[in-house]
Design a protein around this motif. Structure first.
Motif, PDB file in Angstrom:
ATOM      1  N   GLU A 336      87.609   6.147  50.102  1.00 45.22           N
ATOM      2  CA  GLU A 336      86.947   6.752  48.947  1.00 45.22           C
ATOM      3  C   GLU A 336      85.645   6.027  48.664  1.00 45.22           C
ATOM      4  O   GLU A 336      85.527   4.818  48.885  1.00 45.22           O
ATOM      5  CB  GLU A 336      87.906   6.676  47.753  1.00 45.22           C
ATOM      6  N   GLY A 337      84.624   6.754  48.193  1.00 43.30           N
ATOM      7  CA  GLY A 337      83.273   6.223  48.059  1.00 43.30           C
ATOM      8  C   GLY A 337      83.162   4.994  47.181  1.00 43.30           C
ATOM      9  O   GLY A 337      82.471   4.027  47.523  1.00 43.30           O
ATOM     10  N   THR A 338      83.839   5.005  46.021  1.00 41.13           N
ATOM     11  CA  THR A 338      83.749   3.867  45.111  1.00 41.13           C
ATOM     12  C   THR A 338      84.293   2.602  45.764  1.00 41.13           C
ATOM     13  O   THR A 338      83.761   1.500  45.571  1.00 41.13           O
ATOM     14  CB  THR A 338      84.516   4.165  43.807  1.00 41.13           C
ATOM     15  N   THR A 339      85.350   2.761  46.555  1.00 37.69           N
ATOM     16  CA  THR A 339      85.924   1.614  47.263  1.00 37.69           C
ATOM     17  C   THR A 339      84.904   1.012  48.220  1.00 37.69           C
ATOM     18  O   THR A 339      84.766  -0.219  48.319  1.00 37.69           O
ATOM     19  CB  THR A 339      87.180   2.039  48.040  1.00 37.69           C
ATOM     20  N   ILE A 340      84.174   1.869  48.938  1.00 39.56           N
ATOM     21  CA  ILE A 340      83.164   1.384  49.891  1.00 39.56           C
ATOM     22  C   ILE A 340      82.061   0.630  49.153  1.00 39.56           C
ATOM     23  O   ILE A 340      81.631  -0.449  49.585  1.00 39.56           O
ATOM     24  CB  ILE A 340      82.578   2.559  50.700  1.00 39.56           C
ATOM     25  N   ILE A 341      81.602   1.181  48.027  1.00 42.40           N
ATOM     26  CA  ILE A 341      80.523   0.526  47.268  1.00 42.40           C
ATOM     27  C   ILE A 341      80.976  -0.835  46.754  1.00 42.40           C
ATOM     28  O   ILE A 341      80.235  -1.818  46.808  1.00 42.40           O
ATOM     29  CB  ILE A 341      80.063   1.411  46.096  1.00 42.40           C
ATOM     30  N   LEU A 342      82.211  -0.918  46.273  1.00 42.02           N
ATOM     31  CA  LEU A 342      82.688  -2.141  45.637  1.00 42.02           C
ATOM     32  C   LEU A 342      83.137  -3.208  46.629  1.00 42.02           C
ATOM     33  O   LEU A 342      83.055  -4.406  46.339  1.00 42.02           O
ATOM     34  CB  LEU A 342      83.849  -1.811  44.690  1.00 42.02           C
ATOM     35  N   VAL A 343      83.634  -2.791  47.788  1.00 46.84           N
ATOM     36  CA  VAL A 343      84.230  -3.742  48.729  1.00 46.84           C
ATOM     37  C   VAL A 343      83.346  -3.999  49.950  1.00 46.84           C
ATOM     38  O   VAL A 343      83.152  -5.139  50.371  1.00 46.84           O
ATOM     39  CB  VAL A 343      85.630  -3.253  49.174  1.00 46.84           C
ATOM     40  N   GLY A 363      70.220   0.835  48.723  1.00 50.83           N
ATOM     41  CA  GLY A 363      71.254   1.456  47.895  1.00 50.83           C
ATOM     42  C   GLY A 363      71.242   2.966  47.977  1.00 50.83           C
ATOM     43  O   GLY A 363      72.300   3.600  48.104  1.00 50.83           O
ATOM     44  N   VAL A 364      70.045   3.566  47.927  1.00 54.12           N
ATOM     45  CA  VAL A 364      69.956   5.025  47.988  1.00 54.12           C
ATOM     46  C   VAL A 364      70.457   5.544  49.335  1.00 54.12           C
ATOM     47  O   VAL A 364      71.242   6.508  49.399  1.00 54.12           O
ATOM     48  CB  VAL A 364      68.508   5.496  47.728  1.00 54.12           C
ATOM     49  N   VAL A 365      70.023   4.901  50.438  1.00 56.18           N
ATOM     50  CA  VAL A 365      70.461   5.326  51.772  1.00 56.18           C
ATOM     51  C   VAL A 365      71.980   5.215  51.888  1.00 56.18           C
ATOM     52  O   VAL A 365      72.650   6.140  52.388  1.00 56.18           O
ATOM     53  CB  VAL A 365      69.768   4.482  52.862  1.00 56.18           C
ATOM     54  N   CYS A 366      72.545   4.093  51.427  1.00 56.45           N
ATOM     55  CA  CYS A 366      73.997   3.905  51.522  1.00 56.45           C
ATOM     56  C   CYS A 366      74.754   4.906  50.656  1.00 56.45           C
ATOM     57  O   CYS A 366      75.786   5.440  51.082  1.00 56.45           O
ATOM     58  CB  CYS A 366      74.366   2.480  51.108  1.00 56.45           C
ATOM     59  N   ILE A 367      74.249   5.182  49.456  1.00 57.18           N
ATOM     60  CA  ILE A 367      74.951   6.107  48.567  1.00 57.18           C
ATOM     61  C   ILE A 367      74.903   7.527  49.117  1.00 57.18           C
ATOM     62  O   ILE A 367      75.900   8.267  49.056  1.00 57.18           O
ATOM     63  CB  ILE A 367      74.363   6.030  47.147  1.00 57.18           C
TER      64      ILE A 367
END
Length: 433
Positions: A336-343, A363-367
C-alpha cells in the motif's frame, strides 16, 4: 545477511503477521517490539518513538482534516453540481462522458487529496452515468475511474505529500506547487488516450448542453469550484499553515454542502465524521508503526549502509532515480502506498540527498510512481474498490487499465528526465532562491 539476527527475525515477523491479515501498522509495531526485546533494548522505546513522532508534529493533523473535507464533499450535492459543470464543458464531444470522468477527477483532486475518496465518491456517480443505457462497457468505465482517481494525490492538496513532508522534512507548500504541472500532464495524457479510444471504439456522443445553460450551471458549481482557491490561497498568501488550511477546507465543505446547498442531513454528517475517523485511525496506526520501525532501521544503520552500497555503484542521479522507480513500481504491485512512503522512502532519501537530487522533485516523482501502484495488478487497491463498485470481474478491469497504465508510466518518464516539470512552479514562487 544473518537470518538469525534480531532484525531479520523482526522482518520475518512483520511479513508473516501482515500476510496473516494483521493491519500493517500493527504488524510493524509488533515486529519492532520483538526486535527491541531480542536486542536487549528497552521495549518502552516503542511508545516513546510513537509519542515523540505523533504528538510533536503539528503537520500530521492535516491528514484527518483533509479526509473529513473529502467525506463532506461526497455526502452533499457538490459532486452532482461539479459533474454537471464538467459535462457542460466536454460532454458534447465523442466519448464525452469518459472525458467528463477525467476532468472531474482533475477538479476533485484540488479538494480531497485522496485517490480512494475520489474513486469511492464521484467514482460511483460516474460509473452509473457511463453504464446507463449501455453507453460504455462497465469494465471500461471502472478502469477509467480508477486511473483518473490517481490524479487526486498529485494535484494539491495531497495526503501522500503531507506524509512525505513528514518523513523528509520538506516544505508542504512547495511540494503542493510541484504537483500541479505533473497532475495536469497526467490529465492531458489520459484525455488524449480517451479521445483516441472514443474514435477507435465508436463511443457515443452525448446531447450537448445548450450554451444558454452554461452560465447557470457555472454559478451553481461556483462555490464548490472555489474550494481549491480558498485552500491554496490561504497557504500561499501566508494567512494559514497547511494544517490550518485543512481545517478551513473541512469547514468550507460543510458550510457549502449544509448551509448553501442544504443537501446534508444530520445522519449523513454523523456517518461522514465516523467514516473519516475510521480512515484517520487506520492511517494513524500505520504512521505509528512506521515511526517505531524506522527507529529500528536507524539503529541498524540501514540508510547509511544503503547509501554507501549505492555510492559504490557510482550511479548518476538519473541512474539512481531510474533504479528507485523500478523498485517502487515493483513494490507498488504488493504494498500500500502509505506504507511505501513511511517505510521505504526514509531509507532512500539520504542517498538521494547525497547525490544532490532535489527532495521536492524526488518526492513528486516517487509519489506519482506510488500512486500508479494503486492501479497496478495484481494488488492495486483502486482496482479492488472499482471491482466492488462496478460489480465486474477483476480481470476485465485489468485488461482495460493496462493501456492507461502504460501511458501514465510514459508520463512518469517525462517527470524523471525533465525535473523542471515539477520544479518550475515552486521556483516561480521563490523555491531555491
Amino acid at each position: 545477511m544473518n537470518f538469525a539476527s534480531p532484525f531479520s527475525i523482526s522482518l520475518f515477523a512483520i511479513t508473516a503477521l501482515a500476510f496473516l491479515g494483521l493491519p500493517v501498522g500493527h504488524a510493524m509495531i509488533a515486529g519492532s517490539i520483538l526486535y527491541l526485546g531480542l536486542a536487549g533494548l528497552d521495549m518502552g522505546t516503542a511508545a516513546e518513538q510513537f509519542l515523540n513522532g505523533m504528538m510533536s508534529n503539528y503537520i500530521i493533523l492535516a491528514v484527518p482534516l483533509f479526509i473529513l473535507a473529502a467525506e463532506l464533499m461526497n455526502i452533499g450535492s457538490m459532486t452532482d453540481r461539479l459533474l454537471k459543470f464538467c459535462n457542460a464543458l466536454v460532454g458534447r464531444f465523442r466519448g464525452g462522458l469518459a472525458q467528463v470522468n477525467v476532468l472531474q477527477s482533475l477538479i476533485f483532486a484540488g479538494m480531497s487529496g485522496s485517490a480512494i475518496a475520489d474513486a469511492a465518491g464521484s467514482g460511483k456517480v460516474m460509473q452509473k452515468l457511463m453504464t446507463d443505457g449501455d453507453r460504455y462497457p462497465p469494465s471500461y468505465a471502472a478502469a477509467l475511474t480508477a486511473v483518473t482517481a490517481v490524479i487526486g494525490p498529485i494535484i494539491p492538496p495531497s495526503i501522500p505529500m503531507i506524509i512525505y513532508a513528514f518523513v523528509s522534512d520538506t516544505s508542504i507548500g512547495y511540494l503542493f506547487l510541484a504537483g500541479v504541472v505533473p497532475g495536469l500532464l497526467m490529465t492531458l495524457f489520459l484525455m488524449v488516450q480517451v479521445a483516441y479510444q472514443a474514435r477507435h471504439r465508436q463511443f457515443p456522443v452525448e446531447p450537448p448542453t445548450p450554451l444558454r445553460e452554461l452560465p447557470r450551471i457555472t454559478v451553481e458549481a461556483f462555490p464548490a469550484l472555489m474550494m481549491p482557491v480558498v485552500l491554496l490561497g490561504g497557504i500561499y498568501s501566508g494567512i494559514t499553515t497547511p494544517t490550518e488550511a485543512a481545517a478551513v477546507a473541512a469547514g468550507y465543505a460543510l458550510l457549502i454542502a449544509a448551509g448553501l446547498y442544504r443537501s446534508v442531513t444530520f445522519s449523513e454528517f454523523y456517518h461522514s465524521v465516523l467514516a473519516s475517523a475510521r480512515t484517520s485511525a487506520s492511517i494513524g496506526m500505520l504512521i505509528a508503526g512506521a515511526l517505531v520501525f524506522n527507529y529500528v532501521v536507524t539503529i541498524e544503520n540501514i540508510p547509511e549502509a544503503l547509501r554507501v552500497f549505492l555510492t559504490g555503484w557510482d550511479l548518476s542521479p538519473i541512474g539512481f532515480l531510474i533504479l528507485v522507480n523500478v523498485i517502487l513500481l515493483l513494490l507498488g504491485c504488493i504494498l500500500e502506498g502509505t506504507t511505501i512512503i513511511l517505510v521505504i522512502l526514509p531509507v532512500l532519501i539520504p542517498t538521494a540527498n547525497a547525490l544532490g537530487i532535489d527532495l521536492v522533485y524526488f518526492g513528486v516523482v516517487c509519489i506519482v510512481n506510488i500512486m500508479l501502484g494503486l492501479v497496478t495488478p495484481p494488488y492495486g487497491l483502486l482496482l479492488f474498490i472499482m471491482t466492488r463498485i462496478a460489480e465486474v470481474p477483476l480481470r476485465d478491469i485489468v485488461r482495460e487499465v493496462l493501456p492507461f497504465l502504460f501511458g501514465l508510466v510514459v508520463c512518469l518518464g517525462f517527470l524523471i528526465f525533465f525535473p523542471s516539470l515539477s520544479l518550475w512552479l515552486p521556483r516561480l514562487f521563490g523555491y531555491g532562491a
